[in-house]
Design an enzyme around this catalytic site. Structure first.
Site, mmCIF file in Angstrom:
data_model
loop_
_atom_site.group_PDB
_atom_site.id
_atom_site.type_symbol
_atom_site.label_atom_id
_atom_site.label_comp_id
_atom_site.label_asym_id
_atom_site.label_seq_id
_atom_site.Cartn_x
_atom_site.Cartn_y
_atom_site.Cartn_z
ATOM 1 N N ASP A 19 45.675 55.913 42.976
ATOM 2 C CA ASP A 19 44.629 56.560 42.184
ATOM 3 C C ASP A 19 44.101 57.808 42.884
ATOM 4 O OD1 ASP A 19 44.941 54.455 40.404
ATOM 5 O OD2 ASP A 19 43.325 53.288 41.302
ATOM 6 N N ASP A 54 48.367 55.974 48.608
ATOM 7 C CA ASP A 54 47.464 55.449 47.582
ATOM 8 C C ASP A 54 47.909 55.955 46.212
ATOM 9 O OD1 ASP A 54 45.138 54.275 46.428
ATOM 10 O OD2 ASP A 54 44.053 56.169 46.621
ATOM 11 N N ASP A 89 42.780 59.249 49.197
ATOM 12 C CA ASP A 89 41.699 60.181 48.862
ATOM 13 C C ASP A 89 40.341 59.701 49.375
ATOM 14 O OD1 ASP A 89 42.075 58.152 46.826
ATOM 15 O OD2 ASP A 89 40.537 59.169 45.659
#
Length: 152
Positions: free
Chosen positions: A10, A8, A113
């Site tokens: 961000d 990922d 996250d």
């Protein structure tokens, strides 16, 4: 066959939360600073992320950047692509996947996250929950993946 790792963007590769907080403090009336021009392009890399990606790329993994687009900023597609080229080089541009449902992709690992919200909960491979106690930083991500690669 090399294991496939999706990473990922961000808050795993680039610091979205810090930029979002700073933008809100500068302009509290704008509840969606991520909708502003250049928001995604100007994100700062997370400590160890760029080096970690290079280590994995050089150690028998197929690395892809898997990120969801910002629904509030249609320019996020372009800005994320520019960010990848700027920080990881042109070769990684072809490894960028922008998709709202991360469970649609087949792979061995997803470093994210969040454990849910964009299809992560239905991803068929193993999720390394970045920022969690078990996978708190890039040093941990590297250790986990390199150890598992040696076991295969």
């Amino acid at each position: 066959m090399k294991p496939i790792v999706y990473i990922d963007m961000d808050d795993v590769i680039c610091n979205y939360t810090e930029a979002h907080r700073r933008a809100l403090s500068r302009n509290p009336e704008n509840h969606y600073p991520q909708s502003q021009f250049d928001f995604f392009r100007k994100l700062k890399p997370i400590y160890g992320a760029l080096e970690g990606i290079q280590v994995l790329d050089q150690n028998n993994y197929q690395i892809y950047i898997l990120t969801a687009p910002s629904e509030n900023n249609p320019l996020s597609y372009t800005e994320k692509r520019i960010w990848i080229e700027e920080y990881l080089g042109f070769d990684f541009v072809s490894k960028l996947i922008i998709c709202s449902n991360k469970s649609l992709l087949k792979g061995d690992y997803l470093v994210d996250d969040h454990k849910s919200g964009k299809g992560q909960e239905n991803f068929e491979g193993r999720i390394l929950h970045y920022g969690s106690k078990q996978c708190k930083n890039w040093e941990t991500v590297i250790k986990i993946l390199l150890a598992e690669n040696r076991l295969q």
